[in-house]
Write a protein that holds these residues in place. Sequence first.
Motif, short mmCIF file in Angstrom:
data_model
loop_
_atom_site.label_atom_id
_atom_site.label_comp_id
_atom_site.label_asym_id
_atom_site.label_seq_id
_atom_site.Cartn_x
_atom_site.Cartn_y
_atom_site.Cartn_z
N UNK A 199 -51.74 -31.25 -90.71
CA UNK A 199 -51.32 -31.80 -92.14
C UNK A 199 -51.33 -33.53 -92.14
N UNK A 200 -52.28 -33.86 -93.03
CA UNK A 200 -52.64 -35.27 -93.28
C UNK A 200 -51.88 -35.74 -94.34
N UNK A 201 -50.81 -36.58 -94.33
CA UNK A 201 -50.06 -36.74 -95.53
C UNK A 201 -49.19 -38.13 -95.09
N UNK A 202 -49.42 -39.18 -95.84
CA UNK A 202 -48.60 -40.40 -95.51
C UNK A 202 -47.18 -40.45 -96.05
N UNK A 203 -47.07 -39.54 -97.00
CA UNK A 203 -45.72 -39.59 -97.47
C UNK A 203 -44.67 -38.79 -96.57
N UNK A 204 -43.71 -39.34 -95.93
CA UNK A 204 -42.87 -38.84 -95.21
C UNK A 204 -42.10 -37.42 -95.63
N UNK A 205 -41.70 -37.40 -96.78
CA UNK A 205 -40.96 -36.31 -97.22
C UNK A 205 -41.94 -35.01 -97.54
N UNK A 206 -43.23 -35.44 -98.03
CA UNK A 206 -44.00 -34.34 -98.49
C UNK A 206 -44.62 -33.71 -96.94
N UNK A 207 -44.86 -34.54 -95.91
CA UNK A 207 -45.36 -34.08 -94.71
C UNK A 207 -44.43 -33.20 -93.82
N UNK A 208 -43.29 -33.58 -94.10
CA UNK A 208 -42.00 -32.85 -93.48
C UNK A 208 -42.17 -31.44 -94.24
N UNK A 209 -41.82 -31.46 -95.61
CA UNK A 209 -41.70 -30.33 -96.21
C UNK A 209 -43.19 -29.37 -96.06
N UNK A 210 -44.29 -29.79 -95.87
CA UNK A 210 -45.32 -28.92 -95.69
C UNK A 210 -45.30 -28.46 -94.46
N UNK A 211 -44.75 -29.13 -93.43
CA UNK A 211 -44.76 -28.90 -91.87
C UNK A 211 -43.56 -27.83 -91.80
N UNK A 212 -42.55 -28.11 -92.19
CA UNK A 212 -41.25 -26.94 -92.21
C UNK A 212 -41.79 -25.59 -92.77
N UNK A 213 -42.26 -25.63 -94.04
CA UNK A 213 -42.81 -24.51 -94.86
C UNK A 213 -43.86 -23.72 -93.84
N UNK A 214 -44.61 -24.36 -93.25
CA UNK A 214 -45.84 -23.74 -92.55
C UNK A 214 -45.15 -23.31 -91.32
N UNK A 215 -44.53 -24.20 -90.62
CA UNK A 215 -43.78 -23.52 -89.41
C UNK A 215 -42.96 -22.21 -89.77
N UNK A 216 -42.21 -22.27 -90.82
CA UNK A 216 -41.22 -21.16 -91.21
C UNK A 216 -41.95 -19.87 -91.20
N UNK A 217 -43.34 -20.02 -91.72
CA UNK A 217 -44.33 -18.52 -91.99
C UNK A 217 -45.28 -18.74 -90.77
N UNK A 218 -44.77 -19.15 -89.38
CA UNK A 218 -45.47 -18.94 -88.14
C UNK A 218 -46.67 -19.61 -87.84
N UNK A 219 -47.03 -20.77 -88.61
CA UNK A 219 -48.10 -21.45 -88.03
C UNK A 219 -47.87 -22.60 -87.21
N UNK A 220 -48.51 -23.05 -86.34
CA UNK A 220 -48.56 -24.12 -85.30
C UNK A 220 -49.14 -25.23 -86.20
N UNK A 221 -48.14 -26.35 -86.02
CA UNK A 221 -48.72 -27.46 -87.21
C UNK A 221 -48.58 -28.60 -86.21
N UNK A 222 -49.62 -29.52 -86.98
CA UNK A 222 -49.71 -31.02 -86.13
C UNK A 222 -49.44 -31.86 -87.41
#
Length: 120
Positions: free
Chosen positions: A7-30
Motif C-alpha cells: 500500500x503506497x499512500x502518503x496520507x496516514x489516515x488513508x494508509x491506515x484505513x486501507x491496511x486495516x481493512x485489508x488485514x481484516x480480510x486476511x491479506x498480508x500488508x506492507x
Amino acid sequence: MAKRILVVEDNDLNRRLFCDVLKSQGFAVEPVADGRDALERARQFVPNLIIMDIQLPNVSGLDLIEAAKKDPVLRAIPVLAVTAYAGKGDEERIRDAGAEGYLAKPVSIGPFMQAVRALV
C-alpha cells in the motif's frame, strides 16, 4: 498463504484505513508512506498487488507505475491506482501508465475490496 499487498499512500489516515481493512480480510500488508521507497519495498516484499496513490510528494504515482511496468521483477504485479484525481481523461492516463485498476477518492470499502479481489 495470505496474498500480499503493498500500500503506497502518503496520507496516514488513508494508509491506515486501507491496511486495516485489508488485514481484516486476511491479506498480508506492507505500508509505504514515501513513494521514493515504493519500488525497492515492492522488490523486497514481492506483493500480489500494489495499491498506488497517484498524488505523492517527491514522486508521481504515475511515474512509479510506469517504472514498475518496465521492471522485469515488478512488471507482472497488478496495480490498483487510488487517487483524488477524478477529472476527465485521468483514468485513461493512469491506465495508459500501466494500472490495471482505478478508484477515485473518497473510496468506499465495498468497491475498494471488490477492486482488490478482482486483481489478486
